[in-house]
Write a protein that holds these residues in place. Structure first.
Motif, PDB file in Angstrom:
ATOM      1  N   LYS A  94       0.842  -1.203   0.000  1.00 10.64           N
ATOM      2  CA  LYS A  94       0.000   0.000   0.000  1.00 10.64           C
ATOM      3  C   LYS A  94       0.878   1.254   0.000  1.00 10.64           C
ATOM      4  CE  LYS A  94      -4.165  -1.420  -0.102  1.00 10.64           C
ATOM      5  NZ  LYS A  94      -5.037  -0.947  -1.194  1.00 10.64           N
ATOM      6  N   ALA A  95       1.942   1.213   0.816  1.00  7.87           N
ATOM      7  CA  ALA A  95       2.830   2.374   0.898  1.00  7.87           C
ATOM      8  C   ALA A  95       3.650   2.516  -0.393  1.00  7.87           C
ATOM      9  CB  ALA A  95       3.767   2.228   2.089  1.00  7.87           C
ATOM     10  N   PHE A  96       3.936   1.387  -1.055  1.00  2.35           N
ATOM     11  CA  PHE A  96       4.722   1.418  -2.295  1.00  2.35           C
ATOM     12  C   PHE A  96       3.834   0.827  -3.394  1.00  2.35           C
ATOM     13  CE2 PHE A  96       7.582   1.924   1.172  1.00  2.35           C
ATOM     14  CZ  PHE A  96       8.547   2.800   0.711  1.00  2.35           C
ATOM     15  N   ASP A  97       4.124  -0.344  -3.853  1.00  2.00           N
ATOM     16  CA  ASP A  97       3.250  -1.022  -4.818  1.00  2.00           C
ATOM     17  C   ASP A  97       3.549  -2.511  -4.697  1.00  2.00           C
ATOM     18  OD1 ASP A  97       5.345  -1.821  -6.885  1.00  2.00           O
ATOM     19  OD2 ASP A  97       5.681   0.328  -6.707  1.00  2.00           O
ATOM     20  N   GLU A  98       2.739  -3.303  -5.384  1.00  2.00           N
ATOM     21  CA  GLU A  98       2.838  -4.744  -5.175  1.00  2.00           C
ATOM     22  C   GLU A  98       4.203  -5.308  -5.577  1.00  2.00           C
ATOM     23  OE1 GLU A  98      -0.957  -6.305  -6.540  1.00  2.00           O
ATOM     24  OE2 GLU A  98      -0.052  -8.304  -6.301  1.00  2.00           O
ATOM     25  N   ALA A  99       4.691  -4.881  -6.739  1.00  2.00           N
ATOM     26  CA  ALA A  99       5.976  -5.425  -7.205  1.00  2.00           C
ATOM     27  C   ALA A  99       7.095  -5.064  -6.217  1.00  2.00           C
ATOM     28  CB  ALA A  99       6.301  -4.885  -8.596  1.00  2.00           C
ATOM     29  N   THR A 100       7.056  -3.824  -5.722  1.00  2.00           N
ATOM     30  CA  THR A 100       8.104  -3.402  -4.783  1.00  2.00           C
ATOM     31  C   THR A 100       8.000  -4.216  -3.491  1.00  2.00           C
ATOM     32  OG1 THR A 100       7.970  -1.183  -5.715  1.00  2.00           O
ATOM     33  CG2 THR A 100       9.107  -1.392  -3.607  1.00  2.00           C
ATOM     34  N   ALA A 101       6.770  -4.478  -3.040  1.00  2.00           N
ATOM     35  CA  ALA A 101       6.597  -5.247  -1.796  1.00  2.00           C
ATOM     36  C   ALA A 101       7.113  -6.678  -1.977  1.00  2.00           C
ATOM     37  CB  ALA A 101       5.128  -5.249  -1.383  1.00  2.00           C
ATOM     38  N   ILE A 102       6.843  -7.259  -3.133  1.00  2.00           N
ATOM     39  CA  ILE A 102       7.349  -8.627  -3.382  1.00  2.00           C
ATOM     40  C   ILE A 102       8.881  -8.608  -3.313  1.00  2.00           C
ATOM     41  CG2 ILE A 102       7.593 -10.458  -5.120  1.00  2.00           C
ATOM     42  CD1 ILE A 102       4.733  -9.687  -6.094  1.00  2.00           C
ATOM     43  N   LEU A 103       9.471  -7.620  -3.960  1.00  2.00           N
ATOM     44  CA  LEU A 103      10.936  -7.553  -3.989  1.00  2.00           C
ATOM     45  C   LEU A 103      11.524  -7.233  -2.614  1.00  2.00           C
ATOM     46  CD1 LEU A 103      11.461  -5.757  -7.421  1.00  2.00           C
ATOM     47  CD2 LEU A 103      11.954  -8.144  -6.870  1.00  2.00           C
ATOM     48  N   ALA A 104      10.850  -6.385  -1.847  1.00  2.00           N
ATOM     49  CA  ALA A 104      11.356  -6.061  -0.502  1.00  2.00           C
ATOM     50  C   ALA A 104      11.360  -7.332   0.349  1.00  2.00           C
ATOM     51  CB  ALA A 104      10.493  -4.976   0.138  1.00  2.00           C
ATOM     52  N   GLY A 105      10.284  -8.103   0.267  1.00  2.00           N
ATOM     53  CA  GLY A 105      10.230  -9.380   0.998  1.00  2.00           C
ATOM     54  C   GLY A 105      11.328 -10.312   0.510  1.00  2.00           C
ATOM     55  N   ASP A 106      11.474 -10.399  -0.800  1.00  2.00           N
ATOM     56  CA  ASP A 106      12.528 -11.259  -1.384  1.00  2.00           C
ATOM     57  C   ASP A 106      13.899 -10.863  -0.843  1.00  2.00           C
ATOM     58  OD1 ASP A 106      10.696 -12.605  -2.940  1.00  2.00           O
ATOM     59  OD2 ASP A 106      11.142 -11.517  -4.788  1.00  2.00           O
ATOM     60  N   ALA A 107      14.153  -9.555  -0.804  1.00  2.00           N
ATOM     61  CA  ALA A 107      15.496  -9.084  -0.443  1.00  2.00           C
ATOM     62  C   ALA A 107      15.840  -9.389   1.017  1.00  2.00           C
ATOM     63  CB  ALA A 107      15.604  -7.579  -0.708  1.00  2.00           C
ATOM     64  N   PHE A 108      14.819  -9.456   1.869  1.00  2.00           N
ATOM     65  CA  PHE A 108      15.087  -9.760   3.282  1.00  2.00           C
ATOM     66  C   PHE A 108      15.610 -11.187   3.480  1.00  2.00           C
ATOM     67  CE2 PHE A 108      12.372  -6.136   4.854  1.00  2.00           C
ATOM     68  CZ  PHE A 108      13.364  -5.582   5.654  1.00  2.00           C
ATOM     69  N   GLN A 109      15.252 -12.078   2.573  1.00  2.00           N
ATOM     70  CA  GLN A 109      15.652 -13.480   2.792  1.00  2.00           C
ATOM     71  C   GLN A 109      17.163 -13.677   2.627  1.00  2.00           C
ATOM     72  OE1 GLN A 109      12.768 -16.383   1.156  1.00  2.00           O
ATOM     73  NE2 GLN A 109      11.720 -14.565   0.395  1.00  2.00           N
ATOM     74  N   PRO A 110      17.748 -13.298   1.465  1.00  2.00           N
ATOM     75  CA  PRO A 110      19.214 -13.458   1.381  1.00  2.00           C
ATOM     76  C   PRO A 110      19.946 -12.610   2.408  1.00  2.00           C
ATOM     77  CG  PRO A 110      18.336 -12.312  -0.558  1.00  2.00           C
ATOM     78  CD  PRO A 110      17.168 -12.824   0.203  1.00  2.00           C
ATOM     79  N   LEU A 111      19.358 -11.452   2.773  1.00  2.00           N
ATOM     80  CA  LEU A 111      20.038 -10.601   3.766  1.00  2.00           C
ATOM     81  C   LEU A 111      20.222 -11.374   5.079  1.00  2.00           C
ATOM     82  CD1 LEU A 111      21.238  -7.873   4.573  1.00  2.00           C
ATOM     83  CD2 LEU A 111      18.934  -7.098   5.176  1.00  2.00           C
ATOM     84  N   ALA A 112      19.184 -12.111   5.480  1.00  2.00           N
ATOM     85  CA  ALA A 112      19.265 -12.877   6.739  1.00  2.00           C
ATOM     86  C   ALA A 112      20.450 -13.848   6.695  1.00  2.00           C
ATOM     87  CB  ALA A 112      17.966 -13.656   6.958  1.00  2.00           C
ATOM     88  N   PHE A 113      20.595 -14.559   5.592  1.00  2.00           N
ATOM     89  CA  PHE A 113      21.642 -15.588   5.517  1.00  2.00           C
ATOM     90  C   PHE A 113      23.029 -14.960   5.320  1.00  2.00           C
ATOM     91  CE2 PHE A 113      17.657 -17.731   4.591  1.00  2.00           C
ATOM     92  CZ  PHE A 113      17.692 -18.649   5.629  1.00  2.00           C
ATOM     93  N   GLU A 114      23.043 -13.813   4.611  1.00  2.00           N
ATOM     94  CA  GLU A 114      24.316 -13.088   4.462  1.00  2.00           C
ATOM     95  C   GLU A 114      24.834 -12.676   5.850  1.00  2.00           C
ATOM     96  OE1 GLU A 114      24.056  -9.454   2.091  1.00  2.00           O
ATOM     97  OE2 GLU A 114      25.911  -8.752   3.043  1.00  2.00           O
TER      98      GLU A 114
END
Ligand code: GRG
Length: 294
Positions: free
Chosen positions: A102-122
């Motif tokens: 809602k604050a951004f858009d759907e594609a950005t939200a999908i990517l933000a969620g995606d980006a958190f996953q590798p960040l955790a393991f990094e």
């Protein structure tokens, strides 16, 4: 220091490490980093990171538990962002702010969620890589928990069961995997960083305590969903009923859900008394989780 002051101190420590761990909002492409920071900084109780710190406190070691605490919050925040998407729970409000899409858009939200996953393991690899056995164990615990037989599996089953008549077996599977697995992993990550080298079955016991604690947490969440407003919760209230979700309430009613929360909390407490270590803060946290209001 009393329990609430200790809790606040831990929350501040986690907040400061989270801030350091996330790319700055100006790092290109700035939109993705703003979206990640929007969801991470919107609030949140930081329960899972605090459980990592408490699990570590039981039998502490010289390993810093904060990177592991940050890593699990990254996975949790990704799961909230994706859960709110129109294709999933379609929620507008999260942590008192507009949901990421809602604050951004759907594609950005999908990517933000995606980006958190590798960040955790990094973070796990970078911060514990100098002790490879520890790093590998932590990565394994978190990866398994986030995978298709735990967090993702629980979410899948939750979506598949929408609108179905409530069934105890399905509900237990969903809650064990969607909610309790991450709570269990939080305690286990912290404990593993502690003295687990000479594990004598305690890791399994700690995991069981986390499992019961997670089930109690979910029962309280179901109760809050029907007894509090969206403003009080900072997320869409009455959402479970409106989307035809199976919950402890739809299955057993409010009274039984309350009993269940108490029962599961007591089971967790008993195990933690048995495992011993410096459990003073953790035992208070367990009681606090039962009384939470959001
Ligand atoms: C998208 C793979 C995937 C999973 C989503 C987190 C989740 C799974 C769904 C959210 C809906 C829900 C009721 C989940 C149960 C766990 C739960 C209560 C999460 C909210 O945790 P809190 O209350 O949130 O600790 P804060 O904002 O305080 O961090």
């Amino acid at each position: 220091m009393n329990f609430i002051d200790q809790l606040k101190e831990k929350q501040q420590l986690v907040a400061s490490r989270l801030d350091q761990a996330l790319p700055a909002a100006e790092v290109p492409p700035d939109r993705i980093h703003q979206a990640m920071r929007h969801s991470m900084n919107a609030g949140g109780k930081r329960l899972r990171p605090i459980l990592v710190l408490s699990g570590h406190e039981l039998f502490p070691s010289f390993h810093d538990p904060l990177p592991a605490a940050v890593a699990i919050e990254c996975i949790h925040t990704y799961s909230l962002i994706h859960d709110d998407l129109p294709a999933m729970d379609d929620s507008e409000l999260r942590r008192g702010q507009p949901a990421c899409h809602k604050a951004f858009d759907e594609a950005t939200a999908i990517l933000a969620g995606d980006a958190f996953q590798p960040l955790a393991f990094e973070i796990l690899a970078r911060c514990y890589g100098h002790v490879p056995k520890v790093a590998v164990d932590l990565i394994e615990i978190l990866a398994r928990t986030a995978g298709s037989e735990k967090l993702v599996g629980g979410q899948m089953q939750d979506l598949l069961s929408e609108g179905d008549p409530p069934q105890e077996e399905t509900l237990s599977y969903i809650h064990a995997n969607k909610t309790a697995a991450m709570i269990e992993a939080s305690l286990c990550l912290g404990f593993r960083l502690g003295r687990m080298g000479e594990d004598d079955g305690k890791l399994e016991l700690i995991g069981q305590a986390g499992h019961f604690l997670g089930l109690a947490f979910q029962a309280v969440d179901d109760l809050l969903d029907v007894t509090r407003t969206s403003e009080e919760l900072g997320k869409d209230a009455a959402h479970d009923r409106e989307s035809g979700k199976v919950t402890w309430i739809s299955l057993y009613g409010e009274e039984k859900a309350r009993e269940l929360a108490l029962e599961q909390t007591e089971k967790a407490r008993q195990i933690l008394l048995q495992t011993g270590g410096d459990n003073a803060f953790l035992l208070e946290l367990v009681s606090h989780m039962l009384e939470r209001e959001s």
